[in-house]
Write an enzyme that holds these catalytic residues in place. Structure first.
Site, PDB file in Angstrom:
ATOM      1  N   CYS A 195       0.830  -1.208   0.000  1.00 55.61           N
ATOM      2  CA  CYS A 195       0.000   0.000   0.000  1.00 55.61           C
ATOM      3  C   CYS A 195       0.868   1.264   0.000  1.00 55.61           C
ATOM      4  O   CYS A 195       1.977   1.254   0.531  1.00 55.61           O
ATOM      5  CB  CYS A 195      -0.852   0.034   1.254  1.00 55.61           C
ATOM      6  SG  CYS A 195      -1.960  -1.364   1.387  1.00 55.61           S
ATOM      7  N   HIS A 219      20.320 -36.507  -2.913  1.00 57.25           N
ATOM      8  CA  HIS A 219      19.615 -36.897  -1.685  1.00 57.25           C
ATOM      9  C   HIS A 219      18.103 -36.708  -1.823  1.00 57.25           C
ATOM     10  O   HIS A 219      17.408 -36.488  -0.826  1.00 57.25           O
ATOM     11  CB  HIS A 219      20.165 -36.114  -0.493  1.00 57.25           C
ATOM     12  CG  HIS A 219      21.612 -36.408  -0.222  1.00 57.25           C
ATOM     13  ND1 HIS A 219      22.046 -37.623   0.258  1.00 57.25           N
ATOM     14  CD2 HIS A 219      22.732 -35.676  -0.441  1.00 57.25           C
ATOM     15  CE1 HIS A 219      23.364 -37.616   0.363  1.00 57.25           C
ATOM     16  NE2 HIS A 219      23.804 -36.440  -0.073  1.00 57.25           N
ATOM     17  N   GLU A 275      19.536 -17.204  -5.409  1.00 58.70           N
ATOM     18  CA  GLU A 275      19.062 -15.907  -5.882  1.00 58.70           C
ATOM     19  C   GLU A 275      18.599 -15.995  -7.344  1.00 58.70           C
ATOM     20  O   GLU A 275      17.569 -15.422  -7.709  1.00 58.70           O
ATOM     21  CB  GLU A 275      20.166 -14.849  -5.709  1.00 58.70           C
ATOM     22  CG  GLU A 275      19.851 -13.470  -6.227  1.00 58.70           C
ATOM     23  CD  GLU A 275      18.586 -12.846  -5.638  1.00 58.70           C
ATOM     24  OE1 GLU A 275      18.042 -13.351  -4.646  1.00 58.70           O
ATOM     25  OE2 GLU A 275      18.120 -11.849  -6.227  1.00 58.70           O
ATOM     26  N   ARG A 318       5.508  -0.112  -6.320  1.00 53.97           N
ATOM     27  CA  ARG A 318       5.515  -0.917  -5.105  1.00 53.97           C
ATOM     28  C   ARG A 318       4.565  -2.115  -5.196  1.00 53.97           C
ATOM     29  O   ARG A 318       4.616  -3.002  -4.360  1.00 53.97           O
ATOM     30  CB  ARG A 318       5.096  -0.045  -3.916  1.00 53.97           C
ATOM     31  CG  ARG A 318       6.061   1.073  -3.631  1.00 53.97           C
ATOM     32  CD  ARG A 318       5.407   2.125  -2.768  1.00 53.97           C
ATOM     33  NE  ARG A 318       4.914   1.555  -1.534  1.00 53.97           N
ATOM     34  CZ  ARG A 318       5.607   1.500  -0.410  1.00 53.97           C
ATOM     35  NH1 ARG A 318       6.813   1.990  -0.370  1.00 53.97           N
ATOM     36  NH2 ARG A 318       5.095   0.977   0.674  1.00 53.97           N
ATOM     37  N   GLU A 356       9.893 -15.509  -9.329  1.00 54.70           N
ATOM     38  CA  GLU A 356       9.041 -14.363  -9.045  1.00 54.70           C
ATOM     39  C   GLU A 356       8.598 -13.595 -10.272  1.00 54.70           C
ATOM     40  O   GLU A 356       7.541 -12.970 -10.244  1.00 54.70           O
ATOM     41  CB  GLU A 356       9.687 -13.423  -8.023  1.00 54.70           C
ATOM     42  CG  GLU A 356      10.920 -12.682  -8.516  1.00 54.70           C
ATOM     43  CD  GLU A 356      11.450 -11.716  -7.457  1.00 54.70           C
ATOM     44  OE1 GLU A 356      12.658 -11.533  -7.406  1.00 54.70           O
ATOM     45  OE2 GLU A 356      10.649 -11.154  -6.708  1.00 54.70           O
ATOM     46  N   LYS A 401       6.903  -4.237  -3.820  1.00 61.54           N
ATOM     47  CA  LYS A 401       8.229  -3.735  -3.452  1.00 61.54           C
ATOM     48  C   LYS A 401       8.094  -3.227  -2.024  1.00 61.54           C
ATOM     49  O   LYS A 401       7.141  -2.551  -1.711  1.00 61.54           O
ATOM     50  CB  LYS A 401       8.574  -2.571  -4.392  1.00 61.54           C
ATOM     51  CG  LYS A 401      10.004  -2.106  -4.327  1.00 61.54           C
ATOM     52  CD  LYS A 401      10.842  -2.908  -5.276  1.00 61.54           C
ATOM     53  CE  LYS A 401      12.303  -2.528  -5.238  1.00 61.54           C
ATOM     54  NZ  LYS A 401      13.130  -3.657  -5.719  1.00 61.54           N
ATOM     55  N   LYS A 408      14.711 -15.247  -8.733  1.00 57.78           N
ATOM     56  CA  LYS A 408      14.364 -14.327  -9.825  1.00 57.78           C
ATOM     57  C   LYS A 408      13.450 -15.023 -10.837  1.00 57.78           C
ATOM     58  O   LYS A 408      12.460 -14.455 -11.280  1.00 57.78           O
ATOM     59  CB  LYS A 408      15.616 -13.805 -10.558  1.00 57.78           C
ATOM     60  CG  LYS A 408      16.502 -12.851  -9.803  1.00 57.78           C
ATOM     61  CD  LYS A 408      15.944 -11.459  -9.635  1.00 57.78           C
ATOM     62  CE  LYS A 408      15.234 -11.281  -8.327  1.00 57.78           C
ATOM     63  NZ  LYS A 408      15.935 -10.921  -7.148  1.00 57.78           N
TER      64      LYS A 408
HETATM   65  C1  F6R Z   1      13.053 -10.288  -4.649  1.00 58.94           C
HETATM   66  C2  F6R Z   1      12.810  -9.154  -3.792  1.00 58.94           C
HETATM   67  C3  F6R Z   1      12.386  -9.409  -2.403  1.00 58.94           C
HETATM   68  C4  F6R Z   1      13.088  -8.422  -1.447  1.00 58.94           C
HETATM   69  C5  F6R Z   1      12.558  -8.614  -0.030  1.00 58.94           C
HETATM   70  C6  F6R Z   1      13.272  -7.714   0.956  1.00 58.94           C
HETATM   71  O1  F6R Z   1      13.480  -9.870  -5.907  1.00 58.94           O
HETATM   72  O2  F6R Z   1      12.930  -8.029  -4.196  1.00 58.94           O
HETATM   73  O3  F6R Z   1      12.642 -10.721  -2.031  1.00 58.94           O
HETATM   74  O4  F6R Z   1      14.460  -8.678  -1.503  1.00 58.94           O
HETATM   75  O5  F6R Z   1      11.189  -8.325   0.000  1.00 58.94           O
HETATM   76  O6  F6R Z   1      13.152  -6.373   0.603  1.00 58.94           O
HETATM   77  P1  F6R Z   1      14.094  -5.279   1.230  1.00 58.94           P
HETATM   78  O7  F6R Z   1      15.468  -5.533   0.705  1.00 58.94           O
HETATM   79  O8  F6R Z   1      13.530  -3.977   0.787  1.00 58.94           O
HETATM   80  O9  F6R Z   1      14.039  -5.472   2.721  1.00 58.94           O
END
Ligand code: F6R
Length: 591
Positions: free
Chosen positions: A2, A487, A464, A27, A471, A586, A468
């Site tokens: 939000c 395993h 990582e 966001r 997501e 975000k 990517k």
């Molecule tokens: C994945 C991603 C999320 C953030 C996580 C933490 O690409 O962006 O996994 O890494 O939500 O966010 P921050 O770094 O803002 O605490």
């Protein structure tokens, strides 16, 4: 997540609010709305499920308004559940979660209130309206006394055109000032486009806009003296001139790394020298991508500093009653500095007496204000939901921190320390792998799943890279230790199943290649990423990607870049928007 905006302007501010809401879009959200109070004291609301652009049209009347982008928590995405919510003369937008909303709602229902939405937020505006006796601020303050949980609010009252009351409790809120308007906003980067000066509120603080000025105060209305700072030009949001933000942000990695390193060399670590030198144990916590960076730090720091370094998902840290205390260092890693779980973990560590060191991209964030010491990375604004350049910069900051710890203890830097300045140009060289990654994405775009494998530090890169792919391309991908393959998970390998292997440690290369060979023998389509020419030439991988060579300990900063790009290409080829993945946000400001 939000987003909140509030604006009092010298003229109609509908377009200003719309534009600030567009700045919040990155966001992640599912509905949006605006409420305005006109000089003739009428309250008008427009709110819709879907995009901010749905709010375009004849501007609502008024020079005072609030707006919101909603990411559903209580109640599905719908016009009714979208904010602002209205009761009597009040309109309200809310970020966060009211934990006692069921009790409050039952009480209000018994008092005859009728609810138009399923949200927890509507109880707040009803409490405010019921507390109102002509004192706008007093009604908001009184209602807040009943709330448990985290919230940031912006409230309008029809009796008071030209005024907004905002409050922050556990959810970010910033005040901003420009020549032609005064603002409230939940997000520093989104406000930076509009305001010239900003000042974040702390928990428990109210922001009152009225009479052409901004005033911070406590719940009793006692003024709090605050300092506004000029918005740094680099924190303004810029648009992705062509392509997507994710592509733009990947292309910015070399610049982000060199800016971040310049910032680190300017950082004075003297204030935390005692703890860097003397910490008995070190904890690190973060979420998602930042957690992978924190895990890497734990591996590197423990090996360099020779003291125990434990790493936890911030969402779990509190629940294990950790043995953290005085003389311990707690490292919190967060791009946004607003992730609720990371903040809670850092608060707990601080309460128990640990020294909290934050690594964040946002100097004015909640995490930075909570921490004893902050390392600010200079990645620049990251708009795409999927973290890319911030991850590379987090790694750089954490390597630097590990090196400082070693230096404070032994008067020696790790042998890779001198190679940090080469990271930026080496990152640029990884772009040479992009053609190959595009071709792989085209070949594998219909894959039902994939594995990413590694050993040692490469496990983090594998995790990582897989995150990517999951997501943004919505393909199930799993990253884990190559040695674990046999395993259990080897059972999933079938003809053509993609297995990416990251192998940047020459000492571990032949063992890692065994895992690749085991997968290939069962029909997997295998890809190897390495800077080690011997490993590349000896491997039986179907596709080999040569990374630029740098000190092997620093390779995680580089090896992830082709994987970030691969995920982005795969997402685009599958017809999705990498900047706004479904269900994700975000900066996750709820626990
Ligand atoms: C994945 C991603 C999320 C953030 C996580 C933490 O690409 O962006 O996994 O890494 O939500 O966010 P921050 O770094 O803002 O605490």
């Amino acid at each position: 997540m939000c987003g909140i905006v509030g604006c009092v302007s010298k003229e109609n501010c509908y377009e200003k609010i719309l534009s600030a809401l567009s700045g919040l879009e990155y966001r992640g959200y599912d509905s949006a709305g605006i409420a305005m109070v006109s000089p003739s004291k009428t309250l008008n609301v427009r709110k819709k499920k879907g995009y901010v652009s749905n709010l375009k049209g004849k501007p609502l009347a008024g020079d005072t308004g609030i707006g919101h982008t909603r990411w559903a928590t209580h109640g599905k995405p719908s016009d009714a559940n979208a904010h602002p919510h209205v009761s009597g003369k009040f309109a309200l937008v809310h970020n966060g979660i009211v934990e006692n909303f069921r009790t409050l709602k039952d009480e209000l229902l018994r008092q005859g209130e009728v609810f138009l939405s399923e949200t927890d937020s509507e109880v707040i505006v009803k409490l405010i309206a019921r507390a109102y006796d002509g004192d706008f601020f007093g009604a908001v303050a009184k209602a807040c006394e009943r709330l448990k949980g985290s919230y940031a609010l912006a409230v309008l009252c029809a009796d008071f055109p030209g005024e907004i009351v905002g409050v922050r409790q556990g959810s970010p809120l910033v005040a901003g000032a420009a020549a032609d308007a005064l603002y409230l906003c939940s997000d520093v980067p989104a406000l930076c486009g509009a305001a010239e000066f900003i000042c974040p509120a702390s928990d428990g603080e109210f922001i009152r806009i009225g009479g052409g000025k901004i005033c911070f105060c406590d719940g009793q209305g006692r003024e709090i003296c605050k300092q506004f700072t000029r918005v740094p030009p680099e924190s303004r949001l810029t648009s992705a001139a062509s392509g997507t933000f994710m592509e733009k942000e990947i292309s910015e990695i070399p610049r982000a790394l060199s800016d971040t390193l310049a910032g680190l060399t300017e950082t004075d670590f003297a204030p935390c020298a005692r703890i860097l030198r003397g910490a008995k144990q070190v904890y690190a916590a973060a979420c998602g991508t930042a957690l992978h960076a924190a895990e890497m730090f734990a591996d590197v720091a423990e090996s360099e500093v020779r003291c125990p370094v434990f790493c936890f998902a911030a969402s779990e840290f509190r629940y294990r009653d950790p043995l953290i205390g005085k003389d311990d260092l707690f490292v919190a890693v967060s791009q946004s500095g607003e992730t609720a779980d990371t903040l809670q973990a850092a608060r707990l560590a601080k309460e128990r007496g640990a020294y909290v060191l934050a690594v964040t991209n946002i100097a004015q964030s909640s995490l930075a204000s909570l921490a004893h010491f902050t390392i600010v990375m200079r990645a620049g604004p990251e708009i795409a939901v999927a973290a890319t350049k911030s991850y590379n910069c987090q790694l750089l900051c954490l390597y630097y921190l590990a090196a400082q710890m070693k230096f404070y203890r032994t008067q020696e830097f790790p042998d890779w320390f001198a190679s940090l300045p080469s990271l930026s140009s080496a990152a640029e060289e990884t772009f040479g792998c992009f053609l190959q990654m595009s071709a792989l994405a085209a070949k594998l775009k219909d894959a039902r799943g994939m594995f990413c494998l590694g050993r040692g530090l490469d496990v983090r890169t594998a995790e990582e890279g897989a995150l990517k792919v999951k997501e943004i391309a919505y393909v199930f991908a799993e990253g884990y230790a190559a040695g674990e393959l046999k395993h259990g998970t080897l059972a999933l390998i079938e003809e053509g199943f993609p297995v990416f292997t990251i192998s940047t440690s020459p000492a571990l290369a032949s063992k890692t290649d065994n895992a690749l060979a085991e997968a290939k023998a069962r029909g997997a389509f295998t890809v190897l990423l390495s800077q080690d020419t011997a490993a590349l030439s000896e491997s039986c991988a179907d596709c080999k990607c040569a990374l630029p060579a740098l000190h092997e300990k620093l390779m995680p900063v580089l090896a992830v870049i082709p994987l970030q790009y691969f995920a982005c290409r795969m997402c685009l080829l599958r017809g999705y928007d990498p900047d706004k993945p479904r269900n994700l946000a975000k900066s996750v400001t709820v626990e």
